[in-house]
Design a protein around this motif. Structure first.
Motif: not given
Length: 395
Positions: A51-66
């Protein structure tokens, strides 16, 4: 100055498809190219390593936590399966994120200090308004982690958090930091700049019987209550043999009948889940317990839970001092989800009535909540809470 909020959610069967759909929907609400922060909540039906790599394809280098959760709260529904993504783009609210892994339960307080220090290193010297973190909810006692965070910010700085969890299996949970999927870890973010934060927290449980006194306790373990083995409190109420209280069925009793600890100057009791009865009759709690405090077995019901949610929302709105909220976040005990069952969404409907249905809302069910708790007349000090609902309004 402006702030844009996006919330996306998907229940697609395929992990990558669900992740991309949730991230894309969230991003569609943001007109700016730069997204400052993304919060991700996922039930354990989805593989976070996909899931995380897939989200990164959309949000690129956005800071992410969860983190993982037993359920996702949205303005229009409450879901026990899915992936949710919150995105924020703002030129007035600032964020700094950090993480710590491989938490050593013997020295967990130091890890709280390191978590806060890591987030601060990436935040700079801007004004700080609050700190939000996610931690492995199945660690036996996360109270020392909170104490470590308070070493930098002090006792009255707004600290909020949630324990990651699964769907009541008590085995699978995870934390998210950037492109990493972590276990036995904590991730967090500083909220600063021109943000205003209003917080409300209640639970709705009430005490049964006369107060007893905790004679002997150490950390999260209660040894004796009013001169007797701690387990005698439950034995007297439920007419159970000690071996019965040590069984798995005790989980059901402890969810419906947590312990209530009286904290001087507070408006309601601090709840503690009794997670284990030991052979020596001591009670292991989910969080520190002060020696010498009054203690009760507590009882709640669906209506009292819903009323507590209303009170928490009203407090959060009041604490914004008249400012219009841009975002509502809810961190709620998964024990409340179990108690409320099919009517769980009714309390969310009550919350949206208070803030307005157009205000973006997202939340998660947690195993342990962290929030300021009224302890003296003018100050609220952050505590690890159980079986509570925490509502955070940001303007």
């Amino acid at each position: 100055m402006s702030t844009q909020i996006g919330i996306g959610f998907s229940q697609k069967i395929d992990t990558e498809a669900a992740a991309v759909a949730a991230a894309s929907q969230s991003k569609s609400y943001i007109s700016n190219e730069k997204i400052d922060i993304a919060l991700i909540f996922s039930t354990i039906h989805y593989d976070p390593r996909l899931a995380i790599p897939a989200i990164q394809t959309v949000l690129y280098e956005t800071k992410m936590i969860g983190c993982s959760t037993a359920g996702i709260i949205l303005s229009s529904s409450m879901e026990t399966r899915g992936i949710a993504v919150l995105t924020i783009s703002s030129d007035e609210i600032l964020f700094g994120i950090g993480s710590v892994g491989n938490l050593d339960k013997k020295n967990i307080q130091r890890y709280g200090y390191l978590l806060e220090k890591d987030a601060l290193a990436k935040f700079g010297g801007h004004s700080r308004q609050g700190f939000l973190f996610f931690v492995d909810g199945y660690l036996e006692n996360n109270s020392p982690l909170l104490k470590g965070i308070q070493e930098i910010f002090g006792n009255v700085f707004p600290i909020l958090g949630a324990g990651s969890c699964d769907d009541f299996h008590y085995s699978d949970n995870f934390q998210i930091f950037q492109d990493q999927v972590l276990t036995n870890a904590a991730t967090g973010m500083i909220i600063g700049g021109h943000a205003n934060i209003g917080i409300g927290c209640h639970h709705g449980w009430r005490p049964l019987g006369k107060p007893r006194i905790i004679d002997k306790a150490e950390g999260n373990i209660i040894n004796t209550i009013s001169g007797k083995k701690a387990a005698s409190l439950y034995q007297e109420y439920f007419d159970k043999e000690p071996k019965s209280l040590q069984s798995d069925r005790f989980d059901q009793i402890s969810i419906l009948y947590p312990l209530g600890i009286f904290v001087k100057g507070s408006h309601e009791y601090l709840l503690r889940n009794a997670v284990q009865i030991r052979e020596d009759g001591s009670i292991v709690c989910q969080g520190d317990v002060p020696m010498g405090a009054e203690v009760h077995i507590m009882i709640g019901n669906k209506e009292s839970c819903k009323q507590a949610a209303i009170r928490a929302a009203e407090d959060a709105k009041k604490n914004l001092l008249g400012k219009q909220p841009k975002l509502i976040m809810i961190f709620e005990s998964m024990a409340r989800l179990k108690l409320l069952g099919r009517v769980a969404f009714e309390e969310i409907e009550n919350i949206t009535e208070i803030f307005g249905k157009k205000v973006p809302l997202i939340g998660m069910y947690a195993n342990g909540e962290f929030s300021p708790f009224q302890t003296i007349e003018k100050f609220k000090i952050p505590y690890l809470l159980n079986e509570s609902i925490v509502i955070v309004a940001i303007s």
